[in-house]
Scaffold this motif. Structure first.
Motif, PDB file in Angstrom:
ATOM      1  N   UNK A  60       0.662  -1.244   0.083  1.00 45.72           N
ATOM      2  CA  UNK A  60       0.593   0.087   0.150  1.00 45.72           C
ATOM      3  C   UNK A  60       0.670   1.342  -0.235  1.00 45.72           C
ATOM      4  N   UNK A  61       2.203   1.190   0.792  1.00 50.87           N
ATOM      5  CA  UNK A  61       2.940   2.116   0.835  1.00 50.87           C
ATOM      6  C   UNK A  61       3.380   2.579  -0.548  1.00 50.87           C
ATOM      7  N   UNK A  62       3.735   0.992  -1.199  1.00 49.10           N
ATOM      8  CA  UNK A  62       4.456   1.114  -2.815  1.00 49.10           C
ATOM      9  C   UNK A  62       3.451   2.110  -3.505  1.00 49.10           C
ATOM     10  N   UNK A  63       2.132   1.955  -3.693  1.00 43.02           N
ATOM     11  CA  UNK A  63       1.688   2.207  -4.559  1.00 43.02           C
ATOM     12  C   UNK A  63       1.786   3.636  -4.307  1.00 43.02           C
ATOM     13  N   UNK A 117      10.965   7.440   2.157  1.00 45.08           N
ATOM     14  CA  UNK A 117      11.880   7.205   3.969  1.00 45.08           C
ATOM     15  C   UNK A 117      10.451   6.581   4.367  1.00 45.08           C
ATOM     16  N   UNK A 118       9.402   6.518   4.031  1.00 46.65           N
ATOM     17  CA  UNK A 118       8.198   6.076   4.996  1.00 46.65           C
ATOM     18  C   UNK A 118       7.652   4.572   4.590  1.00 46.65           C
ATOM     19  N   UNK A 119       8.373   3.765   3.188  1.00 42.68           N
ATOM     20  CA  UNK A 119       9.018   2.155   2.857  1.00 42.68           C
ATOM     21  C   UNK A 119      10.113   1.571   3.836  1.00 42.68           C
ATOM     22  N   UNK A 133       4.736  -5.803  14.270  1.00 42.57           N
ATOM     23  CA  UNK A 133       4.458  -5.137  12.847  1.00 42.57           C
ATOM     24  C   UNK A 133       3.149  -5.384  12.794  1.00 42.57           C
ATOM     25  N   UNK A 134       2.008  -5.822  12.766  1.00 42.26           N
ATOM     26  CA  UNK A 134       0.597  -5.586  13.003  1.00 42.26           C
ATOM     27  C   UNK A 134      -0.147  -4.511  14.216  1.00 42.26           C
ATOM     28  N   UNK A 135       0.778  -4.099  15.454  1.00 41.85           N
ATOM     29  CA  UNK A 135       0.115  -3.172  15.895  1.00 41.85           C
ATOM     30  C   UNK A 135       0.542  -2.167  15.597  1.00 41.85           C
ATOM     31  N   UNK A 136       1.434  -2.168  15.240  1.00 43.01           N
ATOM     32  CA  UNK A 136       2.192  -0.297  14.145  1.00 43.01           C
ATOM     33  C   UNK A 136       2.159   0.224  13.780  1.00 43.01           C
ATOM     34  N   UNK A 137       2.221  -0.571  12.192  1.00 43.01           N
ATOM     35  CA  UNK A 137       1.533  -0.388  11.198  1.00 43.01           C
ATOM     36  C   UNK A 137      -0.172  -1.212  10.405  1.00 43.01           C
ATOM     37  N   UNK A 138      -0.875  -0.304  11.126  1.00 43.81           N
ATOM     38  CA  UNK A 138      -1.938  -0.496  11.082  1.00 43.81           C
ATOM     39  C   UNK A 138      -2.453   0.685   9.831  1.00 43.81           C
ATOM     40  N   UNK A 139      -3.961   0.298   9.595  1.00 47.10           N
ATOM     41  CA  UNK A 139      -4.492   0.968   8.347  1.00 47.10           C
ATOM     42  C   UNK A 139      -4.300   2.230   8.618  1.00 47.10           C
ATOM     43  N   UNK A 140      -4.593   3.082   9.430  1.00 40.81           N
ATOM     44  CA  UNK A 140      -4.008   4.120  10.426  1.00 40.81           C
ATOM     45  C   UNK A 140      -2.811   4.615  10.348  1.00 40.81           C
ATOM     46  N   UNK A 141      -2.132   4.311  10.501  1.00 42.95           N
ATOM     47  CA  UNK A 141      -0.388   3.876  10.447  1.00 42.95           C
ATOM     48  C   UNK A 141       0.327   4.466   8.832  1.00 42.95           C
ATOM     49  N   UNK A 142      -1.259   3.452   7.982  1.00 49.07           N
ATOM     50  CA  UNK A 142      -0.404   4.291   6.964  1.00 49.07           C
ATOM     51  C   UNK A 142      -0.675   4.663   5.832  1.00 49.07           C
ATOM     52  N   UNK A 143      -2.306   5.493   6.465  1.00 50.34           N
ATOM     53  CA  UNK A 143      -2.410   6.888   5.861  1.00 50.34           C
ATOM     54  C   UNK A 143      -2.069   8.305   6.818  1.00 50.34           C
ATOM     55  N   UNK A 144      -1.065   7.800   7.733  1.00 54.85           N
ATOM     56  CA  UNK A 144      -0.153   8.757   8.345  1.00 54.85           C
ATOM     57  C   UNK A 144       0.615   9.324   7.391  1.00 54.85           C
ATOM     58  N   UNK A 149       4.134  12.069   3.532  1.00 53.38           N
ATOM     59  CA  UNK A 149       5.193  12.367   2.672  1.00 53.38           C
ATOM     60  C   UNK A 149       4.477  13.007   1.520  1.00 53.38           C
ATOM     61  N   UNK A 150       3.306  13.687   1.542  1.00 52.03           N
ATOM     62  CA  UNK A 150       3.231  14.000   0.339  1.00 52.03           C
ATOM     63  C   UNK A 150       3.238  15.478   0.963  1.00 52.03           C
TER      64      UNK A 150
END
Length: 316
Positions: A60-63, A117-119, A133-144, A149-150
């Motif tokens: 998802x981050x790669x996208x 950098x975020x990747x 990993x699962x607790x840190x990299x949640x969907x909410x964290x991916x969005x943040x 980044x943008x």
């Protein structure tokens, strides 16, 4: 004595110096490169969003990279293709279009760094803290991370261009195949000291943060791999990190060539070409690198083509 035209809204692009014999080969090269970038990056993005097995933070981050590559190439290459076929005197562009092109071009370069950098952070958490990993990299964290980044890139580039558009212009020729910030503020006869200071600070901060984050995360990952006896973890780290690092080095190498060639004015044509390749090369190679290295993407493509072949054979 130089003739000045103040605040003209019609600018002239210098473009690429291409001989008559090379016009169509160069045109076709850029055209097919652009089409490949569109197909490959759109394909990878659609694949990630449609296949539930790829709904992982890493993909998802790669996208963000395919979207950024499509945006950067689409704002520059179509205009470049048109200008290649035009005589130099007809390569005209409006000031507002030039500003948009410059903003998008710098957004492309800056976002390439912030996304990688975020990747890198994602890879660090996955390898150094796998149980969390699962607790840190949640969907909410991916969005943040994606918004950060943008958002950071938008603010930095917004200030960069804001300092430029405040200047009065007394020239009309852009000494480049496309518009960028430096080309725009060089149109002014006013002092550009503030622009140069901010531009230098912008570059130093971005590169320091980018290189620093990569060095820091990969140092931690290397330490974990060297001290761990888990072969599965080390194999996973090698595959995912080598892909990410390869993409990062390609981007850095493409950018360094431009910086080096700036020091040699006699090679201005090569600098212009390298500036175009800075957008084309990563956009072409990123989907290939991730497509080849990713087990999940290879599996999806194999199953898709295998299914099509099976259906075709059944119809016979």
């Amino acid at each position: 004595m130089e003739n000045y035209t103040y605040n003209s809204f019609i600018l002239q692009l210098e473009g690429l110096n291409v001989s008559n014999e090379s016009i169509y080969p160069v045109f076709l090269f850029f055209l097919f490169s652009y089409l490949f970038i569109l197909v490959a990056n759109v394909g990878i993005a659609v694949l990630v969003f449609t296949d539930k097995n790829l709904h992982q933070p890493m993909y998802l981050l790669f996208c963000n990279l395919p979207f950024n590559d499509i945006l950067g190439n689409s704002i520059m290459v179509p205009r470049l293709l048109i200008d290649i076929l035009r005589p130099p005197s007809e390569r005209l562009i409006s000031y507002y279009e030039c500003v948009v092109q410059a903003f998008t071009t710098h957004m492309f370069g800056t976002t390439s760094h912030t996304v990688l950098m975020i990747m890198a952070f994602d890879r660090y958490v996955a390898i150094c803290h796998p149980l969390r990993y699962a607790a840190i990299m949640t969907n909410k964290m991916v969005i943040k991370l994606t918004v950060s980044a943008w958002g950071v890139a938008f603010v930095l580039v917004g200030i960069l261009l804001g300092l430029t558009i405040r200047l009065n212009r007394c020239r009309t020729k852009i000494m480049n195949p496309y518009c960028d910030n430096a080309s725009l503020f060089k149109l002014s006869c006013e002092s550009v000291f503030v622009n140069n200071v901010y531009g230098l600070t912008f570059t130093v901060v971005l590169l320091s943060a980018s290189i620093g984050s990569i060095v820091l995360t990969y140092t931690q990952i290397t330490i974990v791999c060297l001290t761990s006896k888990n072969k599965s973890l080390n194999s996973k780290a090698l595959k995912t990190c080598s892909t990410h690092l390869m993409v990062y080095l390609i981007m850095m190498f493409s950018g360094m060539i431009i910086i080096i060639l700036h020091r040699f004015p006699q090679y201005s044509d090569y600098r212009k070409l390298s500036a175009i390749l800075f957008v084309l090369v990563p956009g072409s190679l990123n989907p290939i690198i991730y497509g080849v290295q990713s087990k999940e993407i290879r599996k999806f493509l194999f199953e898709m083509f295998c299914t099509k072949k099976c259906l075709a054979s059944c119809k016979k």
